[in-house]
Design a protein around this motif. Sequence first.
Motif, PDB file in Angstrom:
ATOM      1  N   VAL A 119      27.472 -66.845 -54.970  1.00 12.57           N
ATOM      2  CA  VAL A 119      27.534 -65.382 -54.806  1.00 12.57           C
ATOM      3  C   VAL A 119      28.561 -64.786 -55.770  1.00 12.57           C
ATOM      4  N   LYS A 120      28.131 -63.698 -56.455  1.00  9.45           N
ATOM      5  CA  LYS A 120      29.007 -63.115 -57.484  1.00  9.45           C
ATOM      6  C   LYS A 120      29.969 -62.084 -56.901  1.00  9.45           C
ATOM      7  N   LYS A 121      29.410 -61.267 -56.011  1.00  7.54           N
ATOM      8  CA  LYS A 121      30.268 -60.205 -55.463  1.00  7.54           C
ATOM      9  C   LYS A 121      30.042 -60.062 -53.966  1.00  7.54           C
ATOM     10  N   PHE A 122      31.116 -59.763 -53.282  1.00  4.53           N
ATOM     11  CA  PHE A 122      31.091 -59.568 -51.832  1.00  4.53           C
ATOM     12  C   PHE A 122      31.728 -58.203 -51.582  1.00  4.53           C
ATOM     13  N   VAL A 123      30.967 -57.317 -50.975  1.00  2.00           N
ATOM     14  CA  VAL A 123      31.477 -55.973 -50.691  1.00  2.00           C
ATOM     15  C   VAL A 123      31.564 -55.822 -49.183  1.00  2.00           C
ATOM     16  N   VAL A 124      32.756 -55.486 -48.693  1.00  2.00           N
ATOM     17  CA  VAL A 124      32.896 -55.302 -47.249  1.00  2.00           C
ATOM     18  C   VAL A 124      32.993 -53.805 -46.963  1.00  2.00           C
ATOM     19  N   THR A 125      32.193 -53.371 -45.987  1.00  2.00           N
ATOM     20  CA  THR A 125      32.275 -51.969 -45.563  1.00  2.00           C
ATOM     21  C   THR A 125      33.438 -51.870 -44.593  1.00  2.00           C
ATOM     22  N   SER A 126      34.601 -51.516 -45.134  1.00  2.00           N
ATOM     23  CA  SER A 126      35.773 -51.332 -44.287  1.00  2.00           C
ATOM     24  C   SER A 126      35.782 -49.879 -43.855  1.00  2.00           C
ATOM     25  N   SER A 127      36.914 -49.234 -43.803  1.00  2.53           N
ATOM     26  CA  SER A 127      36.973 -47.853 -43.316  1.00  2.53           C
ATOM     27  C   SER A 127      38.327 -47.257 -43.664  1.00  2.53           C
ATOM     28  N   TYR A 128      38.382 -45.955 -43.699  1.00  6.55           N
ATOM     29  CA  TYR A 128      39.679 -45.275 -43.824  1.00  6.55           C
ATOM     30  C   TYR A 128      40.547 -45.621 -42.622  1.00  6.55           C
ATOM     31  N   ALA A 129      39.898 -46.044 -41.520  1.00  6.83           N
ATOM     32  CA  ALA A 129      40.646 -46.473 -40.331  1.00  6.83           C
ATOM     33  C   ALA A 129      41.538 -47.681 -40.645  1.00  6.83           C
ATOM     34  N   ALA A 130      41.162 -48.471 -41.649  1.00  6.42           N
ATOM     35  CA  ALA A 130      41.987 -49.617 -42.044  1.00  6.42           C
ATOM     36  C   ALA A 130      43.158 -49.177 -42.919  1.00  6.42           C
ATOM     37  N   VAL A 131      43.094 -47.934 -43.405  1.00  5.92           N
ATOM     38  CA  VAL A 131      44.098 -47.421 -44.347  1.00  5.92           C
ATOM     39  C   VAL A 131      45.204 -46.666 -43.609  1.00  5.92           C
ATOM     40  N   ALA A 132      44.800 -45.774 -42.707  1.00  2.03           N
ATOM     41  CA  ALA A 132      45.802 -44.901 -42.085  1.00  2.03           C
ATOM     42  C   ALA A 132      45.456 -44.607 -40.634  1.00  2.03           C
ATOM     43  N   THR A 133      46.502 -44.505 -39.804  1.00  3.35           N
ATOM     44  CA  THR A 133      46.316 -44.052 -38.419  1.00  3.35           C
ATOM     45  C   THR A 133      46.208 -42.530 -38.421  1.00  3.35           C
ATOM     46  N   PHE A 134      45.763 -41.971 -37.302  1.00  3.94           N
ATOM     47  CA  PHE A 134      45.707 -40.516 -37.178  1.00  3.94           C
ATOM     48  C   PHE A 134      47.127 -39.939 -37.285  1.00  3.94           C
ATOM     49  N   ALA A 135      48.111 -40.683 -36.776  1.00  2.00           N
ATOM     50  CA  ALA A 135      49.505 -40.213 -36.854  1.00  2.00           C
ATOM     51  C   ALA A 135      49.977 -40.155 -38.311  1.00  2.00           C
ATOM     52  N   MET A 136      49.668 -41.191 -39.103  1.00  2.00           N
ATOM     53  CA  MET A 136      50.051 -41.177 -40.529  1.00  2.00           C
ATOM     54  C   MET A 136      49.391 -40.003 -41.240  1.00  2.00           C
ATOM     55  N   ASP A 137      48.130 -39.782 -40.876  1.00  2.00           N
ATOM     56  CA  ASP A 137      47.333 -38.746 -41.507  1.00  2.00           C
ATOM     57  C   ASP A 137      47.801 -37.350 -41.096  1.00  2.00           C
ATOM     58  N   SER A 138      48.467 -37.275 -39.951  1.00  2.00           N
ATOM     59  CA  SER A 138      48.872 -35.972 -39.406  1.00  2.00           C
ATOM     60  C   SER A 138      50.217 -35.509 -39.950  1.00  2.00           C
ATOM     61  N   ASP A 139      50.961 -36.389 -40.608  1.00  2.00           N
ATOM     62  CA  ASP A 139      52.311 -36.053 -41.068  1.00  2.00           C
ATOM     63  C   ASP A 139      52.230 -35.472 -42.486  1.00  2.00           C
ATOM     64  N   SER A 140      52.530 -34.189 -42.599  1.00  2.00           N
ATOM     65  CA  SER A 140      52.325 -33.495 -43.880  1.00  2.00           C
ATOM     66  C   SER A 140      53.225 -34.044 -44.996  1.00  2.00           C
ATOM     67  N   LYS A 141      54.208 -34.860 -44.648  1.00  2.00           N
ATOM     68  CA  LYS A 141      55.056 -35.450 -45.695  1.00  2.00           C
ATOM     69  C   LYS A 141      54.366 -36.646 -46.373  1.00  2.00           C
ATOM     70  N   ASN A 142      53.358 -37.203 -45.729  1.00  2.00           N
ATOM     71  CA  ASN A 142      52.732 -38.429 -46.252  1.00  2.00           C
ATOM     72  C   ASN A 142      51.723 -38.153 -47.364  1.00  2.00           C
ATOM     73  N   ILE A 143      51.698 -39.076 -48.315  1.00  2.00           N
ATOM     74  CA  ILE A 143      50.619 -39.083 -49.312  1.00  2.00           C
ATOM     75  C   ILE A 143      49.912 -40.422 -49.138  1.00  2.00           C
ATOM     76  N   ILE A 144      48.671 -40.395 -48.694  1.00  2.00           N
ATOM     77  CA  ILE A 144      47.957 -41.640 -48.393  1.00  2.00           C
ATOM     78  C   ILE A 144      47.101 -42.044 -49.594  1.00  2.00           C
ATOM     79  N   THR A 145      47.223 -43.317 -49.986  1.00  2.00           N
ATOM     80  CA  THR A 145      46.419 -43.816 -51.114  1.00  2.00           C
ATOM     81  C   THR A 145      45.776 -45.147 -50.721  1.00  2.00           C
TER      82      THR A 145
END
Length: 344
Positions: A119-145
Amino acid sequence: EVVFVSGASGYIAQHIVHQLLETGKYKVIGSVRTQKKADLFKERFKDNKDLSFVIVPDISLLGSFDDCFNKIGHQIDYILHTASPFFFESKDVEKDLLIPAVNGTKSILEATVKYAPQVKKFVVTSSYAAVATFAMDSDSKNIITEKDWNPITWEEALSNGVDAYYASKKFAEKQCWDFLKEHSEEAKFKLTAICPVFVFGEQLFDEDIVPGHKLNTSCEFINALVHSTEKSPVDLTMFGGYISVQDVARGHLECLTNDNLDGKRLILSEARFTFQTIIDIIRKDFPELTNVSKGVPGSDKKRLADVATLDNHVSKELLGFKFKELGEIVDETVNQILRVERKE
Ligand code: NDP
């Protein structure tokens, strides 16, 4: 070339399968849970000769992909792993959300190195849920990447269905990156993680809309607003990012051909919305839906001025195509719901 799509009966996966077949370049093998589903989707895709199915009844069980990969693994060039539970209501969140997500991912990775080492490539359907919690997303000081990770622990995840879903995506994706490191000898494939925010847009087949029944978890948010009334409780503080289902499918396909996406985590998000943004679009574009809850028109601007910045310009540049905007996505979703309901 052959693409294996796990969870081929899913909302997003059906669009992926459709787009893969449209290219005319790929043969697609999809996994579904039952023979009945395999038959249904064969019929829906009009017996397309480039599409076949295998049965994987439950990804919770370790080794769940062994039987089918033992038979067809040698044919596979690319894997798109989309299968994972996506709902919030459960009495046993560990059993219903965390274990299937994590064991399913472990099983398909292990089956890949064992039966499909080419197999050449494996793509996993993850989610923004794996990136940030709602609390992280709610804090206007944060820059999420793309570099951020949801810090939730397994224990914290056990408290409710939403946290368990967020954690299921984090632990499943993390496992892919760890697996690649730990099995650098045998695992020769390139890995990409697709992390979509809320995915909206029409169902590939009208039949997936059954009046009086819920839609898939993300589209149900729009469906509920379409069927809301002034009395419906609408949470105007809730917000998120949005992306169209066709763009998510296209993102998966791009990973097969664009080597610049190898080893990357991609956040698929066009922009932010609140339920008010969606209500305002519905009320403007579907004036006949006079019952729909009004909320406080225009109040989304103020809400969205006070949340974290989601900076996914790296993903947008790497993918290099323009994502659909919310107005178009909501219109297409609502039009399909109304079309099906008016036929009743
Ligand atoms: P669906 O619920 O429509 O699709 C989920 C797929 O996973 C279905 O094919 C389902 O099979 C399969 N599945 C779930 N649990 C099991 C299990 N225990 N054993 C075998 N198969 C299982 O959701 P989506 O299409 O929306 O989601 C697809 C992927 O995208 C998921 O990984 C989800 O986390 C991710 N995602 C979705 C977002 C969204 O807004 N929609 C946003 C970000 C990520 P069956 O049809 O038989 O139930």
